[in-house]
Design an enzyme around this catalytic site. Structure first.
Site, short mmCIF file in Angstrom:
data_model
loop_
_atom_site.label_atom_id
_atom_site.label_comp_id
_atom_site.label_asym_id
_atom_site.label_seq_id
_atom_site.Cartn_x
_atom_site.Cartn_y
_atom_site.Cartn_z
N LYS A 79 2.63 1.91 -0.28
CA LYS A 79 3.28 2.55 0.87
C LYS A 79 3.77 1.41 1.76
CE LYS A 79 4.22 6.24 3.39
NZ LYS A 79 5.33 7.12 3.02
N ASP A 103 -5.89 12.07 -10.36
CA ASP A 103 -6.21 13.49 -10.50
C ASP A 103 -4.94 14.30 -10.77
OD1 ASP A 103 -8.89 13.08 -10.15
OD2 ASP A 103 -9.12 14.76 -8.75
N ASP A 106 4.30 8.57 -1.88
CA ASP A 106 4.74 9.95 -1.66
C ASP A 106 5.78 10.35 -2.69
OD1 ASP A 106 6.06 7.94 -0.33
OD2 ASP A 106 6.60 9.11 1.43
N ASP A 151 -6.87 7.16 -6.59
CA ASP A 151 -7.76 8.33 -6.64
C ASP A 151 -6.92 9.60 -6.70
OD1 ASP A 151 -9.96 9.95 -6.51
OD2 ASP A 151 -10.49 9.47 -4.44
N TYR A 186 -11.90 2.74 0.70
CA TYR A 186 -13.24 3.30 0.49
C TYR A 186 -14.35 2.29 0.78
CZ TYR A 186 -10.67 7.11 -1.74
OH TYR A 186 -9.81 8.14 -1.99
#
Ligand code: NAD
Length: 364
Positions: free
Chosen positions: A192, A252, A224, A248, A142
């Protein structure tokens, strides 16, 4: 008698309604445990745009940097929704995060037995869930440069950069290990590493930092796989660390385990002292809920639990934090509900009455 300076930024929509209850709870804690909380209030978000033409004044960030903690409501709403506007409410939130150097976002997710039916997952999957996600907040995808859109050979293309340096990773890892030490001593690092160079550095640095914490069990999980495990066996996790983007997404997902947005607090932390304490910003994870703003039905518990995190992480008042959390658990277990938590036909309390019920259990 300890004294703490708290900057209160209620913001928009239900922000001011729930923030007022968070302040009342802190006042009650002050009375019962003999601490002094000095509150100063200021504008942020749409409220600041309307009054001042900007989402936050530099003076407000300056005040925040001198406080012991910031209690933040929520910003935004249809009135300021134009995505092309040059001044937008969420700029206030981002300016606070970067201005205060808040690099870690903590989101605890605890299944409350009495609310287990509110989740979309089966009770036997979420019973006993008690995890904490720590997301890196000021670097990674970001913020990395270049981040741009361009036209090359008459074709549109765009690029984002997932930049991390070892110091940014190490501080998150230390916070994760230290936090796990105070809990069930298990740290899950999400990356990852099979594909991304930034993740391979992340994993390498986490392993290096782990040598300082031989008492904490460390596991690495690919992001994943993590999205599957979080809904298949969420009880297995204690503290989870993740970079900005992965964090992020999984915060959620994790927040949905309890099924009730009005119950989930968060903390954003920056530089921490030797004692592990520092300036932090505390806010519910929900937004300004314009659909119910002004009706007095908002659930104040996420804000009250955010105030408990403030007591723990910025004031070092663990007993007081637990007293607030226990009071919230008690009101839920006795069957008291705001509208968002109630089953059809169940009686409901408004914002003030729910906070009163918590205050009563805190002894005020
Ligand atoms: P939201 O979280 O505000 O609301 C989603 C749904 O949950 C709504 O139906 C709302 O009524 C309900 N809800 C949320 N909090 C509740 C509470 N405490 N008690 C009872 N019900 C509650 O998300 P949204 O509708 O996507 O966003 C509304 C506005 O909030 C937007 O402008 C968005 O940009 C902003 N927002 C701000 C923040 C923040 O300030 N940190 C976070 C998310 C969204």
């Amino acid at each position: 008698m300890a004294t703490f300076d708290i900057l209160v930024l209620p913001g928009d929509g239900i922000g001011p309604e729930v923030t007022a209850e968070g302040v009342r709870v802190l006042e009650a804690v002050g009375e019962r445990f003999e601490h002094v909380f000095n509150f100063e209030q200021d504008l942020v978000g749409g409220a600041a745009i309307d009054a001042l033409g900007t989402a936050i004044l530099p003076e407000t960030i300056e005040k925040a940097s001198k406080a012991d903690a910031v209690l933040f409501g929520a910003v935004g709403g249809p009135k300021w929704d134009n995505p092309n506007a040059s001044v937008r409410p969420e700029q206030g939130l981002l300016a606070l995060r970067s201005g205060l150097g808040l690099w870690a976002n903590l989101r605890p997710v605890t299944a409350v037995p009495a609310l287990i039916d509110a989740s979309t997952l089966r009770p036997e999957v979420i019973e006993g869930v008690d995890l904490l996600v720590i997301r890196e907040l000021t670097s990674g995808l970001y913020f990395g440069q270049p981040q741009e859109r361009r036209v090359v050979d008459c074709r549109r293309e765009a690029v984002d950069t997932n930049y991390y340096n070892e110091d940014e990773i190490a501080r998150i890892a230390h916070l994760g290990f230290q936090t796990a030490r105070g809990r069930r001593k298990k740290l899950t690092s999400v990356d990852k590493a099979n594909v991304l160079a930034s993740s391979r550095l992340w994993r390498e640095v986490v392993v290096e930092v782990s040598r300082d914490y031989p008492d904490v069990e460390l596991e690495h999980v690919l992001v994943d796989a993590m999205t599957m495990y979080l809904i298949r066996r969420p009880r297995d996790f204690d503290v989870i660390i993740a970079d900005n983007m992965f964090g992020d997404i999984i915060t959620d997902e994790a927040s949905m385990l309890t099924g009730s947005m009005g119950m989930l607090p968060s903390a954003s932390l920056g530089a921490l002292g030797e004692d592990g304490l520092g300036l932090g910003m505390y806010e519910p994870i929900h937004g300004s809920a314009p659909d119910i703003a002004g009706t007095g039905v908002a659930n104040p518990l996420a804000m009250i639990l955010s105030a408990a995190m403030l007591l723990r992480h910025s004031c070092g008042l663990e007993d007081e934090a637990r007293a607030v959390e226990q009071a919230v658990t008690d009101v839920i277990e006795t069957g008291l509900r705001t509208a968002d938590l109630a089953a059809p036909g169940e009686p409901t309390l408004d914002t003030r009455a729910m906070a009163d019920a918590v205050l009563k259990r805190l002894g005020s």
